[in-house]
Scaffold this motif. Structure first.
Motif: not given
Length: 375
Positions: A317-343
């Motif tokens: 579950a943890d690996r599935l729930d934290t995979r960024f999958a979908g349209t380019p816009e959706k994945v970019v938004e997920g990676l933006r959140v990852l970048k900002e949360a981790t610095g």
């Protein structure tokens, strides 16, 4: 703009061979360079049916020969299975052939594997998740006897070292690597030794880690850049980067902490297509976490035939729930959140799919969307 890089395991698809996987890796690296990715890193895994990246130094040479500009490196050399001298000689050779393009990423996987095997079973993790600045932090994954006592686990540890050999402390190994690269190595008895090739090599030395433990501390205390694994251990990524930054001591190369964070991604034109192409991912993760080793990556059709149990779902579950999958816009938004949360100063993405064309498409779509977003 935050740099985006690739981590590749050279996955072997069902119906394919190691040769197919390695040729796909070289092709994907060429395309990554054309798409503007900054680095192309190769993982190290052993005795796994579905992963062909068991000799990263060799594969790095093939990728570097097939490309012109992109940095190429390891993510990561398992120091528990090699000596600092052999690692420096291998990567010094690569640097001599492809100067200014080689990264040496190192990790303590070999030592950690032995610790897991010898430690008592970890207690079950609390079944709660949280969000930090929008980033999902799942409950920690607990390694179980089914994994750490699996025959393949013990066999790998036995086969990767000479009988009776003991790995030195990770910090000592890192210090020896730094000393060989700088030409300052001295034995306990005071004797000099010089790596050739290796001494003076223009390598970027990275430490990879999944927690706030020794890897993060070693990187911080030596002023080295640190790569934290959200894709392997999403529960502990914030702990890892915080520990690294808290303990960081400036070095000549890095006057401030420098963090790269990894993520599993899969990009497709539509969410529906991403779900179809990504369906085998859970089954592949299950094969790892049941102690069998990564299976050959299934096709969507093969994956859809698997009958999932509740225990199966909880295992991945943890690996599935934290995979960024979908349209380019959706994945970019997920990676933006990852970048900002981790610095994160850089992001390292890994994509696995059964068909090579789907990996190429994912890589290309993400690069274009990331550039368009100006992140």
């Amino acid at each position: 703009m935050t740099r985006l890089s690739i981590l590749d395991l050279a996955p072997i698809p069902s119906g394919g061979t190691a040769g197919d996987a390695l040729r796909n890796t070289v092709d994907l690296a060429r395309r990554a360079e054309d798409a503007g990715y900054h680095r192309y890193w190769l993982a190290e895994h052993h005795l796994t049916p579905g992963v062909a990246s068991s000799a990263p130094a060799v594969l790095i040479g093939a990728v570097a020969a097939a490309t012109r500009r992109i940095r190429v490196g390891s993510g990561a050399v398992q120091l528990g299975h090699q000596t600092p001298l052999t690692v420096v000689e291998q990567f010094g050779t690569l640097d001599a052939l492809y100067p200014g393009r080689i990264d040496l990423g190192i990790g303590r996987s070999g030592q950690r594997a032995r610790e897991l095997r010898d430690a008592p079973p970890e207690p079950a993790a609390p079944a709660t998740a949280r969000r930090v600045k929008g980033l999902l932090i799942p409950p920690p994954f607990s390694f179980t006897p089914a994994i750490t006592q699996a025959p393949i686990f013990a066999l790998a540890l036995a086969l990767l070292q000479q009988p009776g050999a003991q790995s030195p402390d990770f910090a000592e190994q890192v210090d020896d690597i730094v000393a060989f690269l700088s030409g300052t190595y001295r034995s306990d008895e005071g004797h000099e030794a010089h790596a050739q090739p290796g001494e003076g090599a223009d390598l970027e030395l990275w430490v990879l880690g999944s927690s706030g433990g020794q890897s993060a501390q070693v990187a911080a205390e030596r002023g080295l850049p640190f790569a934290a694994n959200y894709h392997v251990s999403p529960a502990t990524v914030l702990e890892a980067v915080d520990a690294y930054r808290d303990a960081f001591k400036p070095s000549q190369a890095y006057p401030a902490p420098h963090v790269m964070v990894s993520a599993d991604v899969l990009v497709a034109p539509t969410d529906e297509e991403a779900r179809r192409v990504g369906e085998p991912y859970g089954l592949w993760v299950r094969s790892i976490r049941t102690g069998a080793g990564a299976m050959k990556y299934p096709s969507p059709e093969e994956a859809s035939a698997h009958e999932w149990t509740e225990d199966d779902r909880a295992l991945v579950a943890d690996r599935l729930d934290t995979r960024f999958a979908g349209t380019p816009e959706k994945v970019v938004e997920g990676l933006r959140v990852l970048k900002e949360a981790t610095g994160a100063d850089e992001l390292l993405v890994t994509t696995i799919a059964h068909d090579h064309a789907d990996r190429v498409r994912s890589q290309d779509l993400l690069a274009q969307a990331w550039a368009d977003a100006g992140l």
